[in-house]
Motif scaffolding. Structure first.
Motif, PDB file in Angstrom:
ATOM      1  N   LEU A 256      -4.836  -1.649  -5.312  1.00 50.69           N
ATOM      2  CA  LEU A 256      -4.230  -0.607  -4.486  1.00 50.69           C
ATOM      3  C   LEU A 256      -3.966  -1.077  -3.055  1.00 50.69           C
ATOM      4  O   LEU A 256      -3.246  -0.425  -2.309  1.00 50.69           O
ATOM      5  CB  LEU A 256      -5.123   0.639  -4.460  1.00 50.69           C
ATOM      6  CG  LEU A 256      -5.300   1.341  -5.798  1.00 50.69           C
ATOM      7  CD1 LEU A 256      -6.309   2.482  -5.665  1.00 50.69           C
ATOM      8  CD2 LEU A 256      -3.963   1.863  -6.309  1.00 50.69           C
TER       9      LEU A 256
ATOM     10  N   PHE B 263      -6.047   8.606   1.013  1.00 49.89           N
ATOM     11  CA  PHE B 263      -5.477   9.450  -0.030  1.00 49.89           C
ATOM     12  C   PHE B 263      -6.123   9.277  -1.396  1.00 49.89           C
ATOM     13  O   PHE B 263      -5.701   9.910  -2.350  1.00 49.89           O
ATOM     14  CB  PHE B 263      -3.967   9.197  -0.135  1.00 49.89           C
ATOM     15  CG  PHE B 263      -3.244   9.542   1.137  1.00 49.89           C
ATOM     16  CD1 PHE B 263      -3.030  10.859   1.492  1.00 49.89           C
ATOM     17  CD2 PHE B 263      -2.809   8.547   1.997  1.00 49.89           C
ATOM     18  CE1 PHE B 263      -2.385  11.193   2.675  1.00 49.89           C
ATOM     19  CE2 PHE B 263      -2.165   8.858   3.185  1.00 49.89           C
ATOM     20  CZ  PHE B 263      -1.955  10.194   3.524  1.00 49.89           C
ATOM     21  N   THR B 264      -7.103   8.410  -1.490  1.00 47.35           N
ATOM     22  CA  THR B 264      -7.777   8.221  -2.771  1.00 47.35           C
ATOM     23  C   THR B 264      -9.254   7.960  -2.529  1.00 47.35           C
ATOM     24  O   THR B 264      -9.623   7.326  -1.553  1.00 47.35           O
ATOM     25  CB  THR B 264      -7.156   7.063  -3.584  1.00 47.35           C
ATOM     26  OG1 THR B 264      -7.909   6.909  -4.778  1.00 47.35           O
ATOM     27  CG2 THR B 264      -7.165   5.754  -2.833  1.00 47.35           C
ATOM     28  N   GLY B 265     -10.054   8.444  -3.413  1.00 43.55           N
ATOM     29  CA  GLY B 265     -11.478   8.196  -3.313  1.00 43.55           C
ATOM     30  C   GLY B 265     -11.891   6.914  -4.009  1.00 43.55           C
ATOM     31  O   GLY B 265     -13.052   6.534  -3.995  1.00 43.55           O
ATOM     32  N   VAL B 266     -10.932   6.220  -4.602  1.00 43.43           N
ATOM     33  CA  VAL B 266     -11.236   5.031  -5.400  1.00 43.43           C
ATOM     34  C   VAL B 266     -11.211   3.752  -4.569  1.00 43.43           C
ATOM     35  O   VAL B 266     -12.013   2.860  -4.791  1.00 43.43           O
ATOM     36  CB  VAL B 266     -10.210   4.869  -6.543  1.00 43.43           C
ATOM     37  CG1 VAL B 266     -10.763   3.981  -7.634  1.00 43.43           C
ATOM     38  CG2 VAL B 266      -9.767   6.177  -7.113  1.00 43.43           C
ATOM     39  N   PHE B 267     -10.300   3.649  -3.636  1.00 39.38           N
ATOM     40  CA  PHE B 267     -10.124   2.413  -2.882  1.00 39.38           C
ATOM     41  C   PHE B 267     -10.927   2.453  -1.591  1.00 39.38           C
ATOM     42  O   PHE B 267     -10.641   3.240  -0.684  1.00 39.38           O
ATOM     43  CB  PHE B 267      -8.639   2.177  -2.568  1.00 39.38           C
ATOM     44  CG  PHE B 267      -8.380   0.873  -1.874  1.00 39.38           C
ATOM     45  CD1 PHE B 267      -8.608  -0.328  -2.518  1.00 39.38           C
ATOM     46  CD2 PHE B 267      -7.924   0.843  -0.571  1.00 39.38           C
ATOM     47  CE1 PHE B 267      -8.379  -1.546  -1.884  1.00 39.38           C
ATOM     48  CE2 PHE B 267      -7.685  -0.359   0.079  1.00 39.38           C
ATOM     49  CZ  PHE B 267      -7.916  -1.552  -0.587  1.00 39.38           C
ATOM     50  N   ARG B 268     -11.934   1.583  -1.516  1.00 39.36           N
ATOM     51  CA  ARG B 268     -12.791   1.470  -0.343  1.00 39.36           C
ATOM     52  C   ARG B 268     -12.927  -0.009   0.016  1.00 39.36           C
ATOM     53  O   ARG B 268     -13.715  -0.728  -0.609  1.00 39.36           O
ATOM     54  CB  ARG B 268     -14.176   2.067  -0.610  1.00 39.36           C
ATOM     55  CG  ARG B 268     -14.166   3.544  -0.904  1.00 39.36           C
ATOM     56  CD  ARG B 268     -13.897   4.290   0.400  1.00 39.36           C
ATOM     57  NE  ARG B 268     -13.878   5.727   0.243  1.00 39.36           N
ATOM     58  CZ  ARG B 268     -12.769   6.448   0.297  1.00 39.36           C
ATOM     59  NH1 ARG B 268     -11.601   5.872   0.435  1.00 39.36           N
ATOM     60  NH2 ARG B 268     -12.816   7.753   0.225  1.00 39.36           N
TER      61      ARG B 268
ATOM     62  N   ALA C 150      -9.187  -0.880  -8.468  1.00 39.55           N
ATOM     63  CA  ALA C 150      -8.983  -0.418  -7.091  1.00 39.55           C
ATOM     64  C   ALA C 150      -8.482  -1.533  -6.176  1.00 39.55           C
ATOM     65  O   ALA C 150      -7.715  -1.256  -5.250  1.00 39.55           O
ATOM     66  CB  ALA C 150     -10.276   0.172  -6.531  1.00 39.55           C
TER      67      ALA C 150
ATOM     68  N   ILE D   5      -4.391   3.774   2.424  1.00 40.88           N
ATOM     69  CA  ILE D   5      -4.592   4.096   1.002  1.00 40.88           C
ATOM     70  C   ILE D   5      -5.913   4.835   0.810  1.00 40.88           C
ATOM     71  O   ILE D   5      -5.991   5.807   0.067  1.00 40.88           O
ATOM     72  CB  ILE D   5      -4.556   2.817   0.136  1.00 40.88           C
ATOM     73  CG1 ILE D   5      -3.212   2.109   0.266  1.00 40.88           C
ATOM     74  CG2 ILE D   5      -4.853   3.137  -1.322  1.00 40.88           C
ATOM     75  CD1 ILE D   5      -2.012   2.942  -0.128  1.00 40.88           C
TER      76      ILE D   5
END
Length: 137
Positions: free
Chosen positions: A43, A15-20, A40, A12
């Motif tokens: 996700l 493909f997204t800069g939000v979920f870390r 986030a 995930i």
């Protein structure tokens, strides 16, 4: 020690800069309660890739699951999850399948879709508390 392997491994996070995942773990370690309000965390797909690669043996997925549970207890559930829950409890699927699509399946010679036992599903939802979330919708 926070190397970021969990984030580098996460499908995930690619493909997204939000979920870390490493950011979530860091917030949990510091006791930052705002992590419960962070959409986030929802996700995470619970694929366990982060745990498989973590050189420190951190159970990242389990921590994120605990954060989700705490978020639910504190009423911090994103609206799209309550909508999804309501849809699943109303028809047994994540989205309603149109009659034209069902007819197309028949035309193609495909078997009918399996029926969900909605009574059992709703009982399970009531026992787990999912029913209350869906009713908010």
């Amino acid at each position: 020690y926070q190397c970021g392997v969990c984030t580098a491994t996460c499908p995930i996070a690619r493909f997204t800069g939000v979920f870390r995942p490493n950011k979530i773990i860091h917030m949990v370690k510091l006791g930052i309660r705002d992590v419960l309000k962070d959409d986030a965390v929802w996700l995470c797909t619970v694929c366990y890739a982060c745990i498989e690669k973590c050189p420190q043996g951190v159970e990242v997925t389990d921590v994120i699951r605990a954060v989700k549970n705490m978020a639910v207890e504190n009423g911090c559930v994103p609206q799209y999850f309550t909508s999804l829950a309501a849809t699943i409890l109303s028809n047994g699927m994540a989205y309603a399948i149109s009659d034209s699509r069902l007819a197309r399946r028949t035309t193609l010679g495909l078997p009918p879709l399996p029926k969900t036992n909605l009574d059992d599903l709703r009982k399970l939802a009531d026992v787990t508390g999912l029913g209350k979330l869906a009713k908010k919708e």
